[in-house]
Design an enzyme around this catalytic site. Structure first.
Site, PDB file in Angstrom:
ATOM      1  N   SER A  13     -35.631 -12.000  15.034  1.00 24.43           N
ATOM      2  CA  SER A  13     -34.527 -11.105  15.387  1.00 24.43           C
ATOM      3  C   SER A  13     -34.733 -10.544  16.789  1.00 24.43           C
ATOM      4  O   SER A  13     -35.745 -10.809  17.443  1.00 24.43           O
ATOM      5  CB  SER A  13     -34.431  -9.952  14.385  1.00 24.43           C
ATOM      6  N   LYS A  14     -33.767  -9.751  17.229  1.00 16.22           N
ATOM      7  CA  LYS A  14     -33.801  -9.213  18.588  1.00 16.22           C
ATOM      8  C   LYS A  14     -35.041  -8.370  18.850  1.00 16.22           C
ATOM      9  O   LYS A  14     -35.503  -8.264  19.988  1.00 16.22           O
ATOM     10  CB  LYS A  14     -32.545  -8.378  18.850  1.00 16.22           C
ATOM     11  N   ARG A  15     -35.586  -7.754  17.796  1.00 19.63           N
ATOM     12  CA  ARG A  15     -36.758  -6.898  18.011  1.00 19.63           C
ATOM     13  C   ARG A  15     -37.992  -7.711  18.418  1.00 19.63           C
ATOM     14  O   ARG A  15     -38.984  -7.147  18.877  1.00 19.63           O
ATOM     15  CB  ARG A  15     -37.062  -6.079  16.756  1.00 19.63           C
TER      16      ARG A  15
END
Length: 583
Positions: free
Chosen positions: A323-325
């Site tokens: 994911s973006k994290r």
């Protein structure tokens, strides 16, 4: 030989058979009495819900027959939703579809699933198309180029969905459900209290015509719900996961058309895949549970079922879903970061697939030649950004030198470091810095570092203080004298041979050599203790100052300005600070 999981006919409990088109020969779609089972995959157990109607079981079997393969053309599809950027997971799915189609001489179809009207945007669709083209995954049918099975946007196919929904309504396979949202929420609450799956109760499944007409007359909103059999199972032979089976005893009657007239995802996908003659559905494993609902729709409409292959998810280093994290996750981000499309394609192909050797470097053409769905792994693949960076460096090195130098020169100019993109300075600077370039944008920082002069920061560091203690002020005095006499400038004018001759004489005059000569000299001239070859660096710095090739706003410190800074250094102050620290 190609494996297939398709249907040649639909068996009814009494033994009657309904024959379907011969697009998918030699495959079976069988109904039989079945006891309750758990949906089992190679690495997960899935429970899927259902309301009783009648008993049956679906089995899609695989046949390996070269004659069968020759009777049809492989048709695969990639169907992104234009609700954001193209994720690397989606790009890998598109790549596997592309490789499978090309390796089998088939067609790669692009379909835009834009029925989420609130989130779908034209900008996202255009970005997805650009990213796929940038990766080199050109589609045979789809948006912008059309094809015999269009239109290729779901938003333009609503009439088709309504046509098939009405067909199911007429046959009794679906029915109108007038339940309000409040009633549905209450059903969920009751199911939760009883610790049962949150399935539809079947309230309107057996309504009389009079009851239905009464609600229609009142203008009550309704959905179309699919009648799910009472019990049974679905079994498919997934090309990646092997045999996968589901129970039907926890699957409630599901919605196929919303009250606003819009079809739901599983209904659209099934109609699209069937009417576009898709033979193989290669998609992410998160779509595996959808197969049950889609199989029921295939059967109800008499469509042959395609072969399925569910690809495992791409995972982050901590084995959670990427994911973006975890950093950059979209193709567009990697493009903007300077990655080459061929390196990203190469790396994505290796996330879950190999050719059975230790080879890791492949062009797209080589991937088409070597790809086999049988060698796609069914376990999650870890996305390693360090490995991707290394691989990009390998692809950069494989480029023709002229092409790579041109790309780096254009990068320096577009980044407003240089006001030219070609010439001898660019060529020499590239040769000096190429060892540190793994991504094109690395060239920006490398050249900026070369042109900078962080003298005072380095002198204040612990390493810098050690060099000061080693007689740096004395070396600085001799260096200033060499500059004032014109010796240093004359040497740099001659290029690297002139520098080498001068530095040898300079070291001899100070009775220094090796590290005791080059470490202080590097610090004084570059402002750093480490970096690329000092002689080549100084020749470039001198030429940059003389030619004006560097953009003024970059913060380039010329040789003349460096000498000026050296004259202003208070060496006694630095030595006093060092003595105080020791005390």
């Amino acid at each position: 030989m190609l494996k297939m999981a398709t249907m040649a006919g639909i068996g009814i409990g009494t033994g009657t058979r309904l024959v379907v088109p011969k697009v998918f020969p030699r495959s079976k779609f069988i109904l039989r009495q079945s006891s309750s089972q758990t949906c089992k995959t190679s690495n997960a157990f899935t429970r899927i819900s259902f309301v009783p109607k009648r008993n049956f079981s679906i089995s899609a079997s695989i046949s390996e027959d070269s004659n069968t393969v020759n009777e049809r053309q492989v048709r695969v599809r990639f169907a992104p939703s234009p609700t954001g950027n193209l994720h690397v997971g989606g790009a890998r799915t598109a790549l596997f579809n592309y490789l499978y189609a090309r390796s089998k001489g088939g067609k790669f179809v692009l379909r835009i699933e834009d029925t989420d009207l609130e989130r779908s945007t034209k900008e996202s669709e255009e970005a997805v198309l650009r990213d796929l083209s940038w990766l080199g995954l050109e589609w045979d049918e789809g948006p912008e180029i059309g094809g015999p099975y269009g239109p290729y946007r779901q938003s333009e196919r609503n009439d088709l969905y309504k046509q098939y929904a009405e067909k199911l309504l007429e046959s009794g396979q679906v029915y109108r459900c007038f339940c309000s949202n409040e009633e549905l929420d209450r059903m969920k609450e009751i199911a939760k209290e009883k610790q049962l799956p949150p399935v539809y109760s079947g309230k309107w499944a057996h309504a009389t015509d009079e009851e239905v007409q009464e609600e229609l007359a009142k203008g009550t909103p309704y959905t179309y719900r699919f009648r799910v059999p009472k019990e049974g199972s679905l079994k498919i032979n997934d090309l990646i996961r092997g045999e996968v089976s589901w129970n039907l005893d926890t699957l409630g009657d599901f919605v196929v058309m919303r009250s606003n007239g819009q079809p739901v995802y599983n209904f659209c996908v099934t109609i699209d895949d069937a009417t576009m003659a898709i033979t193989h559905v290669i998609r992410a494993e998160e779509h595996l549970p959808n197969t049950l609902r889609q199989a029921l729709i295939y059967k109800a409409l008499g469509f042959p079922m395609p072969t399925f292959a569910h690809v495992s998810l791409i995972l982050a280093p901590d084995r959670s879903k990427l994911s973006k994290r975890h950093g950059a996750t979209s193709v567009g981000q990697y493009k903007d970061m300077g990655y080459l499309p061929q390196s990203l394609v190469n790396y994505l192909a290796l996330l879950g697939w190999s050719d059975g050797t230790n080879d890791e470097f492949f062009t797209l053409e080589q991937l088409v030649e070597k790809f086999s769905i049988d060698r796609v792994n069914n376990s999650g693949a870890i996305f390693d950004s360090v490995k991707l960076r290394w691989m990009n460096g390998q692809h950069l090195k494989a480029l023709p030198a002229e092409e790579l130098i041109k790309a780096v020169g254009e990068q320096w100019k577009s980044a407003n470091i240089l006001n030219e993109s070609e010439g001898l300075f660019i060529e020499d600077a590239f040769k000096l810095l190429e060892g540190g370039i793994y991504v094109i944008t690395d060239a920006e920082k490398l050249l900026s570092d070369l042109l900078s002069y962080p003298l005072h920061d380095t002198l204040s560091s612990s390493e810098g203080r050690e060099v000061i203690e080693g007689g740096l002020p004395m070396v600085a005095e001799s260096l200033l004298a060499a500059y004032d006499s014109g010796e240093l400038i004359a040497a740099l004018e001659e290029g690297l041979p002139g520098w080498q001759k001068w530095v040898k004489a300079f070291g001899k005059s100070l009775k220094r050599k090796g590290k005791s000569l080059f470490m202080p000299l590097r610090l004084l001239l570059t402002g750093k203790l480490h970096g690329p070859d000092m002689g080549e660096s100084m020749v470039l710095i001198h030429r940059a100052g003389a030619s004006g090739i560097v953009v003024p706003e970059v913060g380039f410190v010329t040789l003349e300005e460096r000498v000026k800074s050296l004259r202003q250094v208070d060496w006694e102050a630095f030595l006093k600070v060092e003595c105080a620290n020791v005390a």
